[in-house]
Scaffold this motif. Structure first.
Motif, PDB file in Angstrom:
ATOM      1  N   PRO A 137       0.769  -1.325  -0.123  1.00  0.00           N
ATOM      2  CA  PRO A 137      -0.021  -0.014  -0.086  1.00  0.00           C
ATOM      3  C   PRO A 137       0.889   1.371  -0.059  1.00  0.00           C
ATOM      4  O   PRO A 137       2.167   1.180  -0.097  1.00  0.00           O
ATOM      5  CB  PRO A 137      -0.835  -0.108   1.306  1.00  0.00           C
ATOM      6  N   LEU A 138       0.311   2.387  -0.003  1.00  0.00           N
ATOM      7  CA  LEU A 138       0.780   3.681   0.258  1.00  0.00           C
ATOM      8  C   LEU A 138       1.173   3.872   1.668  1.00  0.00           C
ATOM      9  O   LEU A 138       0.323   3.593   2.308  1.00  0.00           O
ATOM     10  CB  LEU A 138      -0.051   4.766  -0.521  1.00  0.00           C
TER      11      LEU A 138
ATOM     12  N   ASP B 222     -10.079   8.571  -1.510  1.00  0.00           N
ATOM     13  CA  ASP B 222      -9.700   7.349  -2.177  1.00  0.00           C
ATOM     14  C   ASP B 222      -8.253   6.818  -1.980  1.00  0.00           C
ATOM     15  O   ASP B 222      -8.078   5.611  -1.509  1.00  0.00           O
ATOM     16  CB  ASP B 222      -9.956   7.377  -3.638  1.00  0.00           C
ATOM     17  N   LEU B 223      -7.363   7.566  -1.963  1.00  0.00           N
ATOM     18  CA  LEU B 223      -6.051   7.365  -1.535  1.00  0.00           C
ATOM     19  C   LEU B 223      -6.014   7.132  -0.004  1.00  0.00           C
ATOM     20  O   LEU B 223      -5.248   6.313   0.284  1.00  0.00           O
ATOM     21  CB  LEU B 223      -5.209   8.652  -1.551  1.00  0.00           C
ATOM     22  N   ALA B 224      -6.770   7.960   0.614  1.00  0.00           N
ATOM     23  CA  ALA B 224      -6.537   7.908   2.400  1.00  0.00           C
ATOM     24  C   ALA B 224      -7.114   6.042   2.751  1.00  0.00           C
ATOM     25  O   ALA B 224      -6.363   5.776   3.644  1.00  0.00           O
ATOM     26  CB  ALA B 224      -7.531   8.636   3.134  1.00  0.00           C
TER      27      ALA B 224
ATOM     28  N   ILE C 259      -1.715   3.418   4.536  1.00  0.00           N
ATOM     29  CA  ILE C 259      -1.314   3.371   6.093  1.00  0.00           C
ATOM     30  C   ILE C 259      -0.713   4.297   6.490  1.00  0.00           C
ATOM     31  O   ILE C 259       0.247   4.813   5.738  1.00  0.00           O
ATOM     32  CB  ILE C 259      -0.656   1.807   6.451  1.00  0.00           C
ATOM     33  N   PHE C 260      -0.820   4.759   7.855  1.00  0.00           N
ATOM     34  CA  PHE C 260      -0.319   6.077   8.166  1.00  0.00           C
ATOM     35  C   PHE C 260       0.694   5.590   9.370  1.00  0.00           C
ATOM     36  O   PHE C 260       0.368   5.006  10.504  1.00  0.00           O
ATOM     37  CB  PHE C 260      -1.306   6.841   8.706  1.00  0.00           C
TER      38      PHE C 260
END
Length: 169
Positions: free
Chosen positions: A49-50, A154-156, A160-161
């Motif tokens: 993921p991002l 959509d990106l959020a 993962i943060f």
């Protein structure tokens, strides 16, 4: 890095905002290792993921990313914005990691481009100055670091943060 014990040592000294951020930092270290060691066949299956490393100024965001990448002797493709040519270059080199440093918000065009990049198993682009279309398998860990990162919904949901707090706080 040999195992999870090393990953815990790697994260020593960082003040995570919560346990989920600490867990996500461990996952980030794991995905970088998988991307670094995966073969071409595995790259067709692996889709990380991002990863967004967010926090206050001077909280160690860049240091965290750099430390994880250095633990795998990995030099990422580093940039400060997203565009088609830059992503084509990353895909062409089979770079296992793309790091966008000091990013606060993505405009609409960048958000759409990153959304396509993060969800694609195969990246297609046209070679500059030709009509040739090139396809590359993607297994690139994409990392965005910055203060107060803002992503479209959509990106959020694909990200993962990892949230850090200032060390002196």
């Amino acid at each position: 890095m040999k195992g999870f014990e090393d990953a815990f040592q790697l994260l020593d000294g960082f003040r995570f905002a919560d346990q989920e951020s600490r867990k996500n930092a461990l996952l980030f270290a794991y995905w970088v290792g998988v991307a670094r060691c995966s073969s071409t066949l595995e790259r067709k299956v692996f889709r990380p993921p991002l990863v967004c490393v967010d926090g206050e100024p001077w909280s160690g965001k860049s240091t965290l990313v750099r430390r994880v990448l250095e633990s795998y002797d990995m030099a990422p493709a580093v940039c400060w914005s997203f565009d088609e040519n830059m992503l084509a270059g990353v895909a062409d080199k089979f770079s296992p990691c793309l790091w966008v440093d000091d990013c606060r918000a993505l405009n609409k065009r960048e958000s759409e481009l990153v959304s396509r990049w993060v969800s694609a198993h195969l990246w297609q682009y046209r070679l500059r100055g030709t009509q040739d279309i090139v396809q590359r398998n993607l297994a690139t860990v994409t990392v965005i670091s910055g203060d107060g990162i803002k992503l479209c919904p959509d990106l959020a949901r694909r990200a993962i943060f990892i949230r850090l707090e200032r060390r002196d706080a």
